[in-house]
Design a protein around this motif. Structure first.
Motif, PDB file in Angstrom:
ATOM      1  N   ALA A 171     -50.226 132.283 -88.877  1.00 33.38           N
ATOM      2  CA  ALA A 171     -48.886 132.069 -88.302  1.00 33.38           C
ATOM      3  C   ALA A 171     -47.665 131.474 -89.085  1.00 33.38           C
ATOM      4  O   ALA A 171     -46.599 131.624 -88.459  1.00 33.38           O
ATOM      5  N   GLY A 224     -33.936 136.679 -90.633  1.00 36.65           N
ATOM      6  CA  GLY A 224     -35.416 136.213 -89.971  1.00 36.65           C
ATOM      7  C   GLY A 224     -35.326 135.626 -88.757  1.00 36.65           C
ATOM      8  O   GLY A 224     -34.265 135.838 -88.056  1.00 36.65           O
ATOM      9  N   GLY A 225     -36.390 135.264 -88.134  1.00 39.08           N
ATOM     10  CA  GLY A 225     -36.563 134.692 -86.948  1.00 39.08           C
ATOM     11  C   GLY A 225     -35.511 133.562 -86.618  1.00 39.08           C
ATOM     12  O   GLY A 225     -34.901 133.340 -85.586  1.00 39.08           O
ATOM     13  N   THR A 226     -35.351 132.539 -87.634  1.00 35.82           N
ATOM     14  CA  THR A 226     -34.273 131.426 -87.499  1.00 35.82           C
ATOM     15  C   THR A 226     -33.140 131.800 -87.051  1.00 35.82           C
ATOM     16  O   THR A 226     -32.397 131.478 -86.097  1.00 35.82           O
ATOM     17  N   HIS A 273     -39.797 126.948 -80.582  1.00 35.66           N
ATOM     18  CA  HIS A 273     -39.846 126.706 -81.912  1.00 35.66           C
ATOM     19  C   HIS A 273     -38.811 125.841 -82.294  1.00 35.66           C
ATOM     20  O   HIS A 273     -37.517 125.919 -81.602  1.00 35.66           O
ATOM     21  N   MET A 306     -40.118 131.767 -75.426  1.00 36.44           N
ATOM     22  CA  MET A 306     -40.713 132.546 -76.225  1.00 36.44           C
ATOM     23  C   MET A 306     -41.788 133.364 -75.566  1.00 36.44           C
ATOM     24  O   MET A 306     -42.440 133.064 -74.617  1.00 36.44           O
ATOM     25  N   ASN A 333     -46.171 129.616 -81.140  1.00 41.89           N
ATOM     26  CA  ASN A 333     -46.656 129.606 -82.489  1.00 41.89           C
ATOM     27  C   ASN A 333     -47.708 128.568 -82.732  1.00 41.89           C
ATOM     28  O   ASN A 333     -48.439 128.671 -83.796  1.00 41.89           O
ATOM     29  N   ASP A 383     -38.185 134.812 -77.909  1.00 40.42           N
ATOM     30  CA  ASP A 383     -38.311 134.732 -79.270  1.00 40.42           C
ATOM     31  C   ASP A 383     -39.840 135.263 -79.310  1.00 40.42           C
ATOM     32  O   ASP A 383     -40.753 134.755 -78.666  1.00 40.42           O
ATOM     33  N   VAL A 409     -41.301 136.182 -82.278  1.00 35.21           N
ATOM     34  CA  VAL A 409     -41.573 136.235 -83.579  1.00 35.21           C
ATOM     35  C   VAL A 409     -43.034 136.133 -83.776  1.00 35.21           C
ATOM     36  O   VAL A 409     -43.712 136.938 -84.712  1.00 35.21           O
ATOM     37  N   GLN A 410     -43.802 135.367 -82.956  1.00 35.99           N
ATOM     38  CA  GLN A 410     -45.172 135.425 -83.021  1.00 35.99           C
ATOM     39  C   GLN A 410     -46.031 136.696 -82.405  1.00 35.99           C
ATOM     40  O   GLN A 410     -47.055 136.865 -83.023  1.00 35.99           O
ATOM     41  N   SER A 466     -39.438 138.686 -86.572  1.00 40.61           N
ATOM     42  CA  SER A 466     -39.239 138.593 -88.074  1.00 40.61           C
ATOM     43  C   SER A 466     -40.528 139.316 -88.985  1.00 40.61           C
ATOM     44  O   SER A 466     -41.583 139.288 -88.302  1.00 40.61           O
ATOM     45  N   LYS A 474     -44.269 137.843 -90.397  1.00 36.24           N
ATOM     46  CA  LYS A 474     -45.492 137.168 -89.539  1.00 36.24           C
ATOM     47  C   LYS A 474     -46.439 138.617 -89.297  1.00 36.24           C
ATOM     48  O   LYS A 474     -47.437 138.366 -88.814  1.00 36.24           O
ATOM     49  N   CYS A 529     -43.468 124.535 -89.931  1.00 37.97           N
ATOM     50  CA  CYS A 529     -41.942 124.078 -90.015  1.00 37.97           C
ATOM     51  C   CYS A 529     -41.731 122.574 -89.726  1.00 37.97           C
ATOM     52  O   CYS A 529     -40.880 122.004 -89.987  1.00 37.97           O
TER      53      CYS A 529
HETATM   54  N1  PLP Z   1     -39.917 131.454 -83.840  1.00 40.41           N
HETATM   55  C1  PLP Z   1     -41.173 131.222 -83.824  1.00 40.41           C
HETATM   56  C2  PLP Z   1     -41.844 131.341 -82.606  1.00 40.41           C
HETATM   57  C3  PLP Z   1     -41.681 131.184 -85.164  1.00 40.41           C
HETATM   58  O1  PLP Z   1     -43.049 130.922 -85.164  1.00 40.41           O
HETATM   59  C4  PLP Z   1     -40.894 131.180 -86.340  1.00 40.41           C
HETATM   60  C5  PLP Z   1     -41.518 130.879 -87.954  1.00 40.41           C
HETATM   61  O2  PLP Z   1     -42.840 130.102 -87.597  1.00 40.41           O
HETATM   62  C6  PLP Z   1     -39.688 131.374 -86.351  1.00 40.41           C
HETATM   63  C7  PLP Z   1     -38.871 131.437 -84.741  1.00 40.41           C
HETATM   64  C8  PLP Z   1     -38.765 131.398 -87.361  1.00 40.41           C
HETATM   65  O3  PLP Z   1     -38.851 132.600 -88.066  1.00 40.41           O
HETATM   66  P1  PLP Z   1     -38.494 132.676 -89.623  1.00 40.41           P
HETATM   67  O4  PLP Z   1     -39.528 132.018 -90.587  1.00 40.41           O
HETATM   68  O5  PLP Z   1     -38.572 134.119 -89.865  1.00 40.41           O
HETATM   69  O6  PLP Z   1     -36.999 132.289 -89.812  1.00 40.41           O
END
Ligand code: PLP
Length: 395
Positions: free
Chosen positions: A9, A70-72, A100, A147, A151, A176, A178-179, A199, A202, A327
């Motif tokens: 994850a 990326g996700g952030t 997140h 989300m 995560n 979101d 991402v996961q 992103s 993952k 994180c």
């Molecule tokens: N959102 C979620 C749910 C995540 O798990 C993560 C990363 O762990 C992110 C956003 C951030 O993504 P990135 O690592 O691509 O910046």
């Protein structure tokens, strides 16, 4: 010593087939996709193809996919972009309590700038409270966000319902993903969302590249100012090898989804069953119904010991896991997700997330459980809290 990676994850290994697709864009077709010459055209063509591929795989139009770092960045952009574009309509945004840090810390910053946030609670398995969500909507609400999958505890949220509620009140909906992306069959049309972040790293793609899906017609301000890249909505030279790898990784993840889902779910199921039956005083966090949680996620709280001690002991044994989300590690605050699902603070401190991947084997699962049993027994033997528990039990 064995090296066992159970932190998928946090990030995943780049698939070699993805690397192969990316390599020419580092070494041969390394032009800037915005340049007017042959090198530039080759790069632009690769970016266009990647955008088409990704859009097709998630039920979007190519013009609705915006590449980011990326996700952030995508999460920041969704929140800040809507806040700036719709501030004349309202200053209220709604997000879940278990988002997140990319969302929660942006929300905190926007609060300082005058925006108001409602943080919606979740039940004991992490599912968002849809009644509370609907009641929180005000005439000034400009965004509802939740989300798609958590995560830390893997809960798959009812985003279709969240989007329906938001739209019933004329409010935009962001998720979101991402996961979820790569692990589940994510389709923006089925979900009905207006924006979605994801992103590449993952799902066995490269780090530092992601996307924001923005439905046609949705107004959103820029986060990154610069050149005319991404149809003038996101400045910055396009990460051509990254984008090519992103598309290839998503293509492979979708093509192999069923096989990978079954494989990692099988590993996870054995792990969960063994831990639940062989280690006393554990709490399994997240949904008990495995069809409503990510296939690779197992999150446990081990009572009477610290998650960090377990993590470091496992690391010494060559096993990589996470305590809470990667994180937020480095901070000793208990996970906001575990607190939101009602895990008491002292138990939340003893939590470890195990996330499996297609490279793991059943032998690794068994070795991890065996090692974990020894570590938990050893740490509890040193724990004054566990002694106390013994005394209380004996009384
Ligand atoms: N959102 C979620 C749910 C995540 O798990 C993560 C990363 O762990 C992110 C956003 C951030 O993504 P990135 O690592 O691509 O910046």
């Amino acid at each position: 010593m064995k090296e066992i990676y159970l932190d998928h994850a946090a990030t995943t290994k780049l698939d070699e087939r993805v690397l192969e697709k990316m390599t020419p864009y580092f070494l041969n077709d390394y032009g800037n996709a915005n340049s007017q010459h042959g090198f530039g055209r080759a790069a632009q063509q690769a970016v266009d193809e990647a955008r088409d591929t990704i859009a097709g795989l998630i039920g979007a139009k190519a013009s609705e996919i915006y590449f980011t770092s990326g996700g952030t960045e995508s999460d920041n952009w969704a929140l800040r972009g809507v806040a700036s574009a719709l501030k004349d309509k309202g200053n209220h945004l709604i997000i879940s309590k278990i988002e997140h840090a990319a969302m929660l810390s942006t929300a905190k910053e926007l609060e300082k700038e005058g925006f108001e946030f409602s943080y919606i609670g979740v039940d004991s398995e992490g599912f968002i409270d849809l009644d509370e969500l609907e009641k929180a909507i005000r005439p000034t609400t400009i965004l509802v966000s939740c989300m798609l999958a958590n995560n830390e505890i893997g809960t798959i949220e009812p985003i279709k319902e969240v989007a329906e509620i938001a739209h019933r009140h004329g409010v935009l909906c962001f998720t979101d993903a991402v996961q979820a992306m790569g692990a589940l069959d994510v389709n923006v049309t089925d979900l009905g969302v207006d924006m979605m972040s994801f992103s590449a790293h993952k799902f066995n793609g490269p780090k530092g590249v992601g996307a924001l899906y923005i439905k046609t017609g949705v107004k959103i301000g820029r986060l990154i100012s610069g050149g005319h890249q991404e149809r003038t909505r996101r400045g910055g030279t396009t990460n051509v090898p990254g984008v090519v790898g992103f598309a290839e990784a998503l293509k492979l993840a979708k093509a192999e989804l069923k096989e990978n889902y079954d494989y990692v779910a099988n590993l996870r199921n054995r792990f969960v069953n063994r831990v639940k039956t062989e280690i006393p005083f554990v709490k399994f966090n997240g949904p008990e119904d495995f069809s409503r949680r990510l296939p690779n996620n197992a999150d446990f709280s081990f009572e009477y010991i610290e998650g960090e001690s377990i993590l470091f002991s496992l690391d010494l044994a060559g096993i990589a896991v996470s305590s809470g989300s990667a994180c937020s590690s480095g901070s000793l605050d208990p996970s906001h997700v575990l607190l939101a699902i009602g895990v008491p603070e002292e138990i939340a401190h003893g939590s470890i997330r195990f996330t499996f991947g297609k490279e793991n084997t059943m032998e690794e699962v068994d070795y991890t459980v065996d090692t974990l049993k020894e570590i938990v027994t050893r740490l509890r033997a040193m724990s004054p809290l566990f002694d106390l528990k013994g005394d209380i039990k004996d009384v």
